[in-house]
Write a protein that holds these residues in place. Sequence first.
Motif, PDB file in Angstrom:
ATOM      1  N   MET A 108      -3.592  -6.192   3.168  1.00 44.87           N
ATOM      2  CA  MET A 108      -4.048  -6.260   1.780  1.00 44.87           C
ATOM      3  C   MET A 108      -5.236  -5.316   1.626  1.00 44.87           C
ATOM      4  SD  MET A 108      -5.557  -9.592  -0.132  1.00 44.87           S
ATOM      5  CE  MET A 108      -4.153 -10.288  -0.958  1.00 44.87           C
ATOM      6  N   ILE A 109      -5.133  -4.400   0.670  1.00 47.02           N
ATOM      7  CA  ILE A 109      -6.220  -3.424   0.468  1.00 47.02           C
ATOM      8  C   ILE A 109      -7.013  -3.839  -0.772  1.00 47.02           C
ATOM      9  CG2 ILE A 109      -6.812  -0.980   0.285  1.00 47.02           C
ATOM     10  CD1 ILE A 109      -3.967  -0.294   1.180  1.00 47.02           C
ATOM     11  N   PRO A 110      -8.311  -4.122  -0.602  1.00 52.01           N
ATOM     12  CA  PRO A 110      -9.110  -4.564  -1.753  1.00 52.01           C
ATOM     13  C   PRO A 110      -9.647  -3.376  -2.561  1.00 52.01           C
ATOM     14  CG  PRO A 110     -10.471  -4.589   0.216  1.00 52.01           C
ATOM     15  CD  PRO A 110      -9.098  -4.112   0.642  1.00 52.01           C
ATOM     16  N   LYS A 111     -10.019  -3.650  -3.795  1.00 53.56           N
ATOM     17  CA  LYS A 111     -10.745  -2.688  -4.645  1.00 53.56           C
ATOM     18  C   LYS A 111     -10.119  -1.306  -4.672  1.00 53.56           C
ATOM     19  CE  LYS A 111     -15.048  -5.223  -3.937  1.00 53.56           C
ATOM     20  NZ  LYS A 111     -14.642  -6.174  -2.887  1.00 53.56           N
ATOM     21  N   VAL A 112      -8.788  -1.264  -4.708  1.00 55.01           N
ATOM     22  CA  VAL A 112      -8.114   0.036  -4.783  1.00 55.01           C
ATOM     23  C   VAL A 112      -8.490   0.679  -6.115  1.00 55.01           C
ATOM     24  CG1 VAL A 112      -5.887   1.196  -4.844  1.00 55.01           C
ATOM     25  CG2 VAL A 112      -6.192  -0.827  -3.401  1.00 55.01           C
ATOM     26  N   GLY A 113      -8.933   1.936  -6.062  1.00 53.05           N
ATOM     27  CA  GLY A 113      -9.370   2.606  -7.282  1.00 53.05           C
ATOM     28  C   GLY A 113      -8.457   3.728  -7.726  1.00 53.05           C
ATOM     29  N   THR A 114      -7.832   4.390  -6.734  1.00 51.77           N
ATOM     30  CA  THR A 114      -6.972   5.530  -7.055  1.00 51.77           C
ATOM     31  C   THR A 114      -5.750   5.502  -6.128  1.00 51.77           C
ATOM     32  OG1 THR A 114      -7.915   7.010  -5.410  1.00 51.77           O
ATOM     33  CG2 THR A 114      -9.035   6.939  -7.549  1.00 51.77           C
TER      34      THR A 114
END
Length: 329
Positions: free
Chosen positions: A104-110
């Motif tokens: 799980m990857i948190p705080k994906v922005g781009t």
Amino acid sequence: MSFKQVVEATPRVNRSELAVPGSSPHMFEKAARSAADVVFLDLEDAVAPDMKEEARRNVIEAINDIDWGDKTLSVRINGLDTPYMYRDVVDLLERCSERLDLIMIPKVGTAADVYTVDCLVTQIETAKGRKKRVGFELIIETALGMQNVHEIAAASPRNESLHFGVADYAASVRARTVKIGGVHPDYGVLTDPDAQGERAFFWADPWHYAIARMVVAARANGLRPVDGPFGDIRDPDGYRAAAKRAAVLGCEGKWAIHPSQIALANEVFSPSPQEVERARRILEAMEQAKREGKGAVSLDGRLIDIASIRQAQALVAKAEQIARLEGGD
Ligand code: GLV
Ligand code: MG
């Protein structure tokens, strides 16, 4: 239908997703025996900076040693802006058994954030000869992530689900709340006065737009949309109401940040026997109409057409998937 085919991610039952801090190994066995469909072991915000390495070791050991049954097993890594992320990925992929299903990857922005982790994961999987491809769960929890949610959803064939992280999202957009999810007394509609001069105030859902937007991006890319945490663990009715709203908007499940929320999520996100029965009757009625050369028919006084078939098929498929998981096959 469009000529473009939407490829559905690996199908998984994702009604309840239990968060377990990686720094609390005493909780792992209980999580493995719980009724949660998905468990994510957390290396990110539930773990203090001085516990990051210990938590990583705990999590790797637990994935390799504990019997997780048929649960989907995920690990939330640290964000790409931290000095922990690369080591999380390297150690997990090099040292975990193939029991690890998802990262799980948190705080994906781009989309490039996903690309970066994909590159690292792909290199390690290839170098180590890992057979099972690890999938990605992506948390949309910043204004930047929400702005780019469509590109993010399409950024990797590993993507399986998008999650709405309401706590960080509220902080990122500077929403006027310090609660984790739920409603707010300032967010509602005041009606005009009625004939007696009375006015009513209806509370509304501050997260409606964000969840609906995430659902569109997820579904347009074949991913599961999942609603995130509900902070007040002493308010099961509030949790249930939030989960129902998310379900109506298209989400497949919701996080449980306390074991007591697992049963609530499983209940809300399972189609009821009545819904399944009605869906089956719709499919039968349409089969019959097809045999008789009719395009649309009515059932119990309501028109059903091809769109009703698609809704009914999706519902029956979901019910069968849940029955298979609960039956243990
Ligand atoms: C989850 O990570 C959240 O911020 O709500
Ligand atoms: Mg968060």
